[in-house]
Design an enzyme around this catalytic site. Structure first.
Site, PDB file in Angstrom:
ATOM      1  CE1 TYR A 150      -3.089  -2.839   5.959  1.00 39.84           C
ATOM      2  CE2 TYR A 150      -3.195  -0.170   5.456  1.00 39.84           C
ATOM      3  CZ  TYR A 150      -3.202  -1.507   4.700  1.00 39.84           C
ATOM      4  OH  TYR A 150      -3.156  -1.767   3.707  1.00 39.84           O
ATOM      5  CE  LYS A 188      -0.487  -4.606   2.772  1.00 35.16           C
ATOM      6  NZ  LYS A 188      -0.431  -5.648   2.611  1.00 35.16           N
ATOM      7  CB  THR A 216      -0.719   0.024   1.371  1.00 32.94           C
ATOM      8  OG1 THR A 216      -1.067   1.413   1.275  1.00 32.94           O
ATOM      9  CG2 THR A 216       0.296  -0.368   2.636  1.00 32.94           C
ATOM     10  CG  ASP A 217      -1.239   5.100  -1.387  1.00 33.49           C
ATOM     11  OD1 ASP A 217      -1.700   4.084   0.030  1.00 33.49           O
ATOM     12  OD2 ASP A 217      -1.945   5.350  -1.214  1.00 33.49           O
ATOM     13  CD  GLU A 218      -3.811   3.562   4.497  1.00 36.63           C
ATOM     14  OE1 GLU A 218      -3.120   3.527   5.601  1.00 36.63           O
ATOM     15  OE2 GLU A 218      -4.535   3.683   4.174  1.00 36.63           O
TER      16      GLU A 218
HETATM   17  P1  NAD Z   1      -9.503  -7.173   2.160  1.00 36.85           P
HETATM   18  O1  NAD Z   1      -9.988  -7.268   3.845  1.00 36.85           O
HETATM   19  O2  NAD Z   1     -11.083  -7.227   1.087  1.00 36.85           O
HETATM   20  O3  NAD Z   1      -9.652  -8.903   2.352  1.00 36.85           O
HETATM   21  C1  NAD Z   1      -8.490  -9.246   2.720  1.00 36.85           C
HETATM   22  C2  NAD Z   1      -8.981 -10.743   2.128  1.00 36.85           C
HETATM   23  O4  NAD Z   1      -7.733 -11.391   2.695  1.00 36.85           O
HETATM   24  C3  NAD Z   1      -9.501 -11.307   3.036  1.00 36.85           C
HETATM   25  O5  NAD Z   1     -10.528 -11.985   1.769  1.00 36.85           O
HETATM   26  C4  NAD Z   1      -9.474 -12.175   4.668  1.00 36.85           C
HETATM   27  O6  NAD Z   1     -10.316 -13.616   4.047  1.00 36.85           O
HETATM   28  C5  NAD Z   1      -8.220 -12.671   4.275  1.00 36.85           C
HETATM   29  N1  NAD Z   1      -7.249 -12.762   5.250  1.00 36.85           N
HETATM   30  C6  NAD Z   1      -6.931 -12.192   5.908  1.00 36.85           C
HETATM   31  N2  NAD Z   1      -6.455 -12.798   7.270  1.00 36.85           N
HETATM   32  C7  NAD Z   1      -5.753 -13.859   6.424  1.00 36.85           C
HETATM   33  C8  NAD Z   1      -4.709 -15.349   6.636  1.00 36.85           C
HETATM   34  N3  NAD Z   1      -3.987 -14.744   8.062  1.00 36.85           N
HETATM   35  N4  NAD Z   1      -4.416 -16.015   6.487  1.00 36.85           N
HETATM   36  C9  NAD Z   1      -5.113 -16.182   4.716  1.00 36.85           C
HETATM   37  N5  NAD Z   1      -6.596 -15.556   4.252  1.00 36.85           N
HETATM   38  C10 NAD Z   1      -6.276 -14.272   4.884  1.00 36.85           C
HETATM   39  O7  NAD Z   1      -8.596  -6.761   1.982  1.00 36.85           O
HETATM   40  P2  NAD Z   1      -7.976  -6.246  -0.306  1.00 36.85           P
HETATM   41  O8  NAD Z   1      -8.487  -4.643  -0.108  1.00 36.85           O
HETATM   42  O9  NAD Z   1      -9.043  -6.506  -0.476  1.00 36.85           O
HETATM   43  O10 NAD Z   1      -6.499  -6.293  -0.198  1.00 36.85           O
HETATM   44  C11 NAD Z   1      -5.903  -6.851  -0.348  1.00 36.85           C
HETATM   45  C12 NAD Z   1      -3.908  -6.126  -0.111  1.00 36.85           C
HETATM   46  O11 NAD Z   1      -4.384  -5.541  -0.947  1.00 36.85           O
HETATM   47  C13 NAD Z   1      -3.964  -6.296   1.517  1.00 36.85           C
HETATM   48  O12 NAD Z   1      -3.043  -6.613   1.461  1.00 36.85           O
HETATM   49  C14 NAD Z   1      -4.127  -4.884   1.428  1.00 36.85           C
HETATM   50  O13 NAD Z   1      -2.628  -4.137   2.315  1.00 36.85           O
HETATM   51  C15 NAD Z   1      -3.287  -4.046   0.147  1.00 36.85           C
HETATM   52  N6  NAD Z   1      -4.094  -2.824  -0.662  1.00 36.85           N
HETATM   53  C16 NAD Z   1      -5.265  -2.398  -0.170  1.00 36.85           C
HETATM   54  C17 NAD Z   1      -5.404  -1.649  -1.259  1.00 36.85           C
HETATM   55  C18 NAD Z   1      -7.336  -0.962  -0.571  1.00 36.85           C
HETATM   56  O14 NAD Z   1      -7.866   0.185  -0.994  1.00 36.85           O
HETATM   57  N7  NAD Z   1      -7.862  -1.675  -0.410  1.00 36.85           N
HETATM   58  C19 NAD Z   1      -4.557  -0.557  -1.529  1.00 36.85           C
HETATM   59  C20 NAD Z   1      -2.969  -0.547  -1.881  1.00 36.85           C
HETATM   60  C21 NAD Z   1      -3.250  -2.130  -1.435  1.00 36.85           C
HETATM   61  O1  DAU Z   2      -4.110   3.916   0.277  1.00 40.62           O
HETATM   62  C1  DAU Z   2      -3.727   2.664   0.514  1.00 40.62           C
HETATM   63  C2  DAU Z   2      -5.756   2.311   1.708  1.00 40.62           C
HETATM   64  O2  DAU Z   2      -6.771   2.606   1.995  1.00 40.62           O
HETATM   65  C3  DAU Z   2      -4.981   0.552   1.728  1.00 40.62           C
HETATM   66  O3  DAU Z   2      -4.071   0.518   2.108  1.00 40.62           O
HETATM   67  C4  DAU Z   2      -6.516  -0.131   2.889  1.00 40.62           C
HETATM   68  O4  DAU Z   2      -6.059  -0.853   2.560  1.00 40.62           O
HETATM   69  C5  DAU Z   2      -7.380   0.421   2.854  1.00 40.62           C
HETATM   70  O5  DAU Z   2      -8.794   0.654   3.563  1.00 40.62           O
HETATM   71  C6  DAU Z   2      -7.335   2.359   2.485  1.00 40.62           C
HETATM   72  O6  DAU Z   2      -7.290   3.119   3.404  1.00 40.62           O
HETATM   73  P1  DAU Z   2      -7.756   4.363   3.554  1.00 40.62           P
HETATM   74  O7  DAU Z   2      -8.258   4.866   5.077  1.00 40.62           O
HETATM   75  O8  DAU Z   2      -7.763   5.467   2.791  1.00 40.62           O
HETATM   76  O9  DAU Z   2      -9.344   3.765   3.860  1.00 40.62           O
HETATM   77  P2  DAU Z   2     -10.723   4.527   3.975  1.00 40.62           P
HETATM   78  O10 DAU Z   2     -11.667   4.183   2.974  1.00 40.62           O
HETATM   79  O11 DAU Z   2     -11.002   3.599   5.694  1.00 40.62           O
HETATM   80  O12 DAU Z   2     -10.883   5.912   4.123  1.00 40.62           O
HETATM   81  C7  DAU Z   2     -10.711   6.661   3.044  1.00 40.62           C
HETATM   82  C8  DAU Z   2     -10.760   7.877   3.297  1.00 40.62           C
HETATM   83  O13 DAU Z   2     -12.348   8.490   4.647  1.00 40.62           O
HETATM   84  C9  DAU Z   2     -10.050   8.264   5.130  1.00 40.62           C
HETATM   85  O14 DAU Z   2      -9.413   9.823   5.146  1.00 40.62           O
HETATM   86  C10 DAU Z   2     -10.742   8.354   6.015  1.00 40.62           C
HETATM   87  C11 DAU Z   2     -12.213   9.084   5.370  1.00 40.62           C
HETATM   88  N1  DAU Z   2     -13.209   8.194   5.927  1.00 40.62           N
HETATM   89  C12 DAU Z   2     -13.592   6.970   6.354  1.00 40.62           C
HETATM   90  C13 DAU Z   2     -14.777   6.216   6.851  1.00 40.62           C
HETATM   91  C14 DAU Z   2     -15.125   4.333   6.985  1.00 40.62           C
HETATM   92  C15 DAU Z   2     -13.961   9.337   6.616  1.00 40.62           C
HETATM   93  O15 DAU Z   2     -14.511   9.894   6.290  1.00 40.62           O
HETATM   94  N2  DAU Z   2     -15.644   8.463   7.288  1.00 40.62           N
HETATM   95  C16 DAU Z   2     -15.881   6.782   7.599  1.00 40.62           C
HETATM   96  O16 DAU Z   2     -16.585   6.277   7.560  1.00 40.62           O
END
Ligand code: NAD
Ligand code: DAU
Length: 359
Positions: free
Chosen positions: A161, A165, A135-137
């Site tokens: 988180y 990562k 992730t970019d975080e």
């Molecule tokens: P998600 O939470 O929707 O899905 C995570 C999946 O991993 C689920 O299916 C869960 O059951 C599985 N899981 C969790 N713990 C596990 C374990 N111990 N063993 C096996 N499976 C397990 O997450 P996502 O949003 O699909 O993110 C996927 C990946 O991409 C993550 O590594 C996250 O850090 C990264 N990522 C997410 C975003 C985003 O915006 N969602 C952006 C950048 C990177």
């Molecule tokens: O940048 C990549 C990341 O983006 C991934 O690595 C994470 O897995 C993914 O969850 C996401 O993280 P964020 O914290 O940016 O996403 P989230 O959807 O939780 O929040 C997006 C923005 O909106 C953040 O600034 C917090 C804000 N927010 C979020 C929620 C859930 C609100 O204002 N209200 C809300 O109820």
């Protein structure tokens, strides 16, 4: 050569999109290992349930014996690690699971991958890849005028988180540097699209707005995220897997910086157009500023020049069309929504938002 890949976390949001795209676009087999936590759902994979090229395994990436036996049995040419605890707010209220899965799980996969890779014949050994989805975080937060994150930006994770990562990225780096394991890391910005669990900003806002509930906006709503349609992220991962240089990291982003408040008002306006409801009226009036997330990163932005120049990847979807498609998808998948919003989901919503509204 064996064309099987091992995907972890393939029943979550991005993993599901990746597996569906992979099955649709290739002839290859996918072994999909997922623990099915609250964020994982087998129903996402219904369309490939009977496809012999998709093998689902219910299990934990921390289980070294299981990983070893899957590698021995299926002899994959690559491991793609999507599995993680992914929600920042949950990492603040309960970090332990993030340390366990995101760090110890990544370590377990790397160790088993190393043993397996060591045992391969030269051709298979050269071709093998370990791709870590990150992730970019990990880069921390930007001020409004700062340049976007590059692959060389120093790590400065701010939430449990992000720290978990960042730790996993460091392990991946070390397994390459020390053991020569051919690793690839992608650091992507915020994804949105089909199958996203409705704890995250975009699906939560869509569903609350549809149902006439308050739309919680943290702090002043001016935090900025760089949004990428999930299918574009999956395409980037495929490009990196096939063409990326081992040991390298690639930033992936949509070049679509938006303030949270603008994301929320956009969703309100789309729903007012697609699903007008006289009992609700204008959805913008549901917007409610609530107590901020502790340590809330102000701005993320990705400089995706490296992946664009080296691998020719560009996002296909603009934010405006992608968000429209996403709202339409949620309107068409109400049964899926009902299923994933279990009792545990309601408990989380209660826990995360109860104190916030009373600011
Ligand atoms: P998600 O939470 O929707 O899905 C995570 C999946 O991993 C689920 O299916 C869960 O059951 C599985 N899981 C969790 N713990 C596990 C374990 N111990 N063993 C096996 N499976 C397990 O997450 P996502 O949003 O699909 O993110 C996927 C990946 O991409 C993550 O590594 C996250 O850090 C990264 N990522 C997410 C975003 C985003 O915006 N969602 C952006 C950048 C990177
Ligand atoms: O940048 C990549 C990341 O983006 C991934 O690595 C994470 O897995 C993914 O969850 C996401 O993280 P964020 O914290 O940016 O996403 P989230 O959807 O939780 O929040 C997006 C923005 O909106 C953040 O600034 C917090 C804000 N927010 C979020 C929620 C859930 C609100 O204002 N209200 C809300 O109820």
């Amino acid at each position: 050569m064996n064309n099987t890949i091992l995907v972890t976390g393939g029943a979550g949001f991005i993993g599901t999109n990746f597996v569906l795209q992979w099955i649709a676009n290739t002839e290859a087999r996918v072994v999909n290992l997922d623990l099915l936590t609250y964020a994982g759902n087998r129903r996402n994979l219904q369309s490939v349930e009977n496809d012999p090229r998709h093998i689902f395994v219910h299990g934990n990436i921390c289980d070294d014996a299981l990983i070893a036996s899957l590698l021995k049995q299926h002899q994959p040419r690559a491991i793609l690690n999507f599995a993680a605890e992914s929600h920042v707010d949950r990492s603040i209220s309960g970090p332990a699971a993030f340390i366990q899965t995101n760090i110890f799980g990544a370590f377990t996969l790397l160790e088993q991958a190393r043993v397996y890779w060591d045992s391969l014949e030269p051709e298979a050994k050269t071709a093998f890849r370990f791709l870590h989805v990150s992730t970019d975080e990990v880069y921390g937060t930007l001020q409004p005028e700062d340049p976007a994150f590059q692959e060389t930006t120093p790590y400065a994770p701010n939430s449990p988180y992000a720290a978990s990562k960042a730790s996993s990225d460091m392990l991946v780096r070390a397994w390459h540097h020390t053991y020569g394991l051919p690793v690839l890391t992608t650091n992507c910005s915020n994804n949105y699209g089909p199958w996203q669990f409705p704890e995250k900003l975009i699906p939560l806002t869509i569903l609350n707005a549809l149902e006439g509930k308050p739309l919680p906006v943290y702090g002043d709503g001016l935090n900025v995220r760089d949004w990428l349609f999930v299918e574009d992220h999956c395409a980037a991962i495929s490009r990196v897997l096939e063409e990326g240089r081992p040991g390298e990291t690639y930033n992936v982003g949509g070049n679509s910086e938006r303030r949270n408040i603008d994301v929320v008002t956009t969703i309100c306006d789309i729903l007012d157009e697609l699903q007008p409801d006289s009992a609700i009226g204008t959805r913008r009036k549901l917007i409610t500023y609530v107590k901020d997330r502790p340590g809330h990163d102000r701005r993320y932005a990705i400089d995706a020049e490296k992946i664009s120049k080296e691998l020719g990847w560009h996002p296909a979807q603009q934010f405006e069309s992608g968000i429209h498609r996403t709202v339409e998808w949620f309107l068409a998948h109400r049964n899926w929504v009902d299923e994933v919003r279990s009792g545990a989901y309601h408990e989380w919503i209660e826990q995360n938002y109860a104190g916030r509204f009373a600011q």
